[in-house]
Design an enzyme around this catalytic site. Structure first.
Site, PDB file in Angstrom:
ATOM      1  N   ARG A 235      11.678 -41.051   7.204  1.00  0.00           N
ATOM      2  CA  ARG A 235      12.301 -39.730   7.271  1.00  0.00           C
ATOM      3  C   ARG A 235      12.599 -39.392   8.727  1.00  0.00           C
ATOM      4  O   ARG A 235      11.777 -39.623   9.615  1.00  0.00           O
ATOM      5  CB  ARG A 235      11.379 -38.661   6.656  1.00  0.00           C
ATOM      6  CG  ARG A 235      11.306 -38.714   5.132  1.00  0.00           C
ATOM      7  CD  ARG A 235      12.622 -38.285   4.503  1.00  0.00           C
ATOM      8  NE  ARG A 235      12.612 -38.342   3.042  1.00  0.00           N
ATOM      9  CZ  ARG A 235      13.046 -39.370   2.324  1.00  0.00           C
ATOM     10  NH1 ARG A 235      13.497 -40.458   2.945  1.00  0.00           N
ATOM     11  NH2 ARG A 235      13.040 -39.332   1.007  1.00  0.00           N
ATOM     12  N   ASP A 259      16.970 -45.856  10.707  1.00  0.00           N
ATOM     13  CA  ASP A 259      17.846 -45.779   9.541  1.00  0.00           C
ATOM     14  C   ASP A 259      17.939 -44.337   9.053  1.00  0.00           C
ATOM     15  O   ASP A 259      18.683 -44.040   8.130  1.00  0.00           O
ATOM     16  CB  ASP A 259      17.310 -46.683   8.424  1.00  0.00           C
ATOM     17  CG  ASP A 259      18.226 -46.720   7.211  1.00  0.00           C
ATOM     18  OD1 ASP A 259      19.411 -47.066   7.382  1.00  0.00           O
ATOM     19  OD2 ASP A 259      17.766 -46.385   6.098  1.00  0.00           O
ATOM     20  N   GLU A 264      20.391 -35.770  10.197  1.00  0.00           N
ATOM     21  CA  GLU A 264      21.323 -36.655   9.500  1.00  0.00           C
ATOM     22  C   GLU A 264      22.156 -35.951   8.434  1.00  0.00           C
ATOM     23  O   GLU A 264      23.237 -36.416   8.079  1.00  0.00           O
ATOM     24  CB  GLU A 264      20.583 -37.828   8.866  1.00  0.00           C
ATOM     25  CG  GLU A 264      19.706 -37.480   7.687  1.00  0.00           C
ATOM     26  CD  GLU A 264      19.085 -38.729   7.056  1.00  0.00           C
ATOM     27  OE1 GLU A 264      19.380 -38.981   5.887  1.00  0.00           O
ATOM     28  OE2 GLU A 264      18.329 -39.440   7.738  1.00  0.00           O
ATOM     29  N   HIS A 296      21.084 -44.541   6.876  1.00  0.00           N
ATOM     30  CA  HIS A 296      20.254 -44.376   5.681  1.00  0.00           C
ATOM     31  C   HIS A 296      20.662 -45.373   4.595  1.00  0.00           C
ATOM     32  O   HIS A 296      20.888 -45.020   3.435  1.00  0.00           O
ATOM     33  CB  HIS A 296      20.372 -42.942   5.147  1.00  0.00           C
ATOM     34  CG  HIS A 296      19.122 -42.473   4.458  1.00  0.00           C
ATOM     35  ND1 HIS A 296      18.520 -41.274   4.731  1.00  0.00           N
ATOM     36  CD2 HIS A 296      18.355 -43.058   3.511  1.00  0.00           C
ATOM     37  CE1 HIS A 296      17.443 -41.138   3.973  1.00  0.00           C
ATOM     38  NE2 HIS A 296      17.320 -42.220   3.220  1.00  0.00           N
TER      39      HIS A 296
END
Length: 332
Positions: A235, A259, A264, A296
């Site tokens: 996260r 990632d 985001e 992600h």
């Protein structure tokens, strides 16, 4: 049952439509995220909203869902920090998730990011395309015999621990609930400070909670070894982005692979290639040669998407039939 999907991408439509042949639900897709404005798109014949990691399911949204007689909120992901569970329970709305979907997918992506950063594969790829075959600046180190710190040993963290153990590293782990099987396999559980002090590589695999918010911060970075490789496929808000940028500039952090990203929801899952990126911190991070950012995609395998679709729809089938889910930690 009619299900309204938010933040749906073409691959969501493909996998859920394919899986729905076994369930025969009525599916409706919206490509925009759920928030206090888009909740008005939901018609009163909708029984369920299906949401993803960046959808906003706070008290205000849930109250509107209740007014529209929505019975279920289905998360097609494991994390649920974006849902106000207390308010959902207050209005009698059942919430379910996909607690474990191909943990190997995320662990393998973590490993790929580690290898790419350490051996500078991303730089080598671009260099060779320009017919530059020099090795200068591409020096890496052996992963073998390094110390790896894994924060969070749930399904994904456990798989990653085993991968790193198989590579001949010493694996240190931290979790509020240590895994006895991992202990028996030689994984040593320690306190966070020891992970920060001793690890050459640190990988984050914990959920976002008030306790883990900004677990990577100025104080924890200061405790780390010089040149540590830091990977986050869990996260975004586990990492204090501003502090991490300072750590990169000071060369305390030798490489960073993310990632997920703190902000985001304003960027990921969108094609912004024709625009100027307004997020200055993300823009700065992508300019560092020792930073690797993916949008992600760690979960993004055929196997994982198939399982996500099946488990999500099966959760709803069980809730519709018995008002509970048997056999797995899916109901919240």
């Amino acid at each position: 049952m009619k299900i309204a999907f938010f933040s749906s991408q073409p691959y969501d439509i493909t996998f859920f439509n394919k899986c729905n042949k076994d369930f025969n639900f009525e599916l409706e897709y919206f490509d925009i995220g759920l928030d206090d404005q888009t909740v008005n798109l939901i018609t009163e014949d909708v029984d369920t909203v299906c949401v993803f990691v960046n959808d906003k399911v706070d008290a205000a949204v849930i109250e509107k869902l209740s007014e529209k007689k929505v019975k279920y909120i289905a998360l097609r992901c494991a994390g649920f920090n974006n849902v106000d569970l207390e308010t959902a329970h207050k209005f009698g709305i059942k919430v379910c998730r996909v607690p474990a979907y191909s943990p190997e997918a995320v662990a393998e992506h973590t490993l790929a990011m580690l290898f790419t950063l350490n051996r500078k594969i991303h730089k080598a790829y671009n260099r060779v395309r320009e017919q530059n075959f020099s090795l200068n600046g591409l020096l890496g180190t052996n992963i073998y015999k390094k110390t790896v710190g894994v924060i969070g040993t749930g399904n994904i963290g456990a798989v990653f621990c085993r991968m790193m153990k198989a590579l001949g590293t010493e694996v240190l782990a931290y979790d509020l609930y240590p895994n006895d099987k991992l202990k028996a396999e030689g994984i040593r559980y320690v306190e966070l400070d020891e992970i920060f002090a001793k690890s050459d590589i640190i990988s984050l695999h914990c959920p976002l909670t008030p306790e883990t918010m900004h677990v990577i911060n100025p104080e924890s970075i200061e405790k780390m070894k010089e040149g540590v490789i830091l990977i986050n496929t869990s996260r975004g808000k586990l990492i204090d982005t501003r502090a991490t940028i300072q750590g990169l500039r000071a060369k305390k952090i030798g490489a960073l692979g993310i990632d997920v990203y703190e902000q985001e929801e304003n960027v990921f899952f969108r094609d912004l290639s024709g625009t100027i990126l307004e997020d200055e911190r993300l823009q700065l991070l992508t300019s560092f040669p020792n930073v690797l950012v993916t949008a992600h995609q760690a979960f993004f395998t055929d196997e994982a998407l198939t399982q996500i679709a099946y488990v999500t729809l099966d959760n709803l089938k069980q809730l519709q039939a018995t008002n509970k889910i048997e056999g797995r930690n899916a109901e919240l």
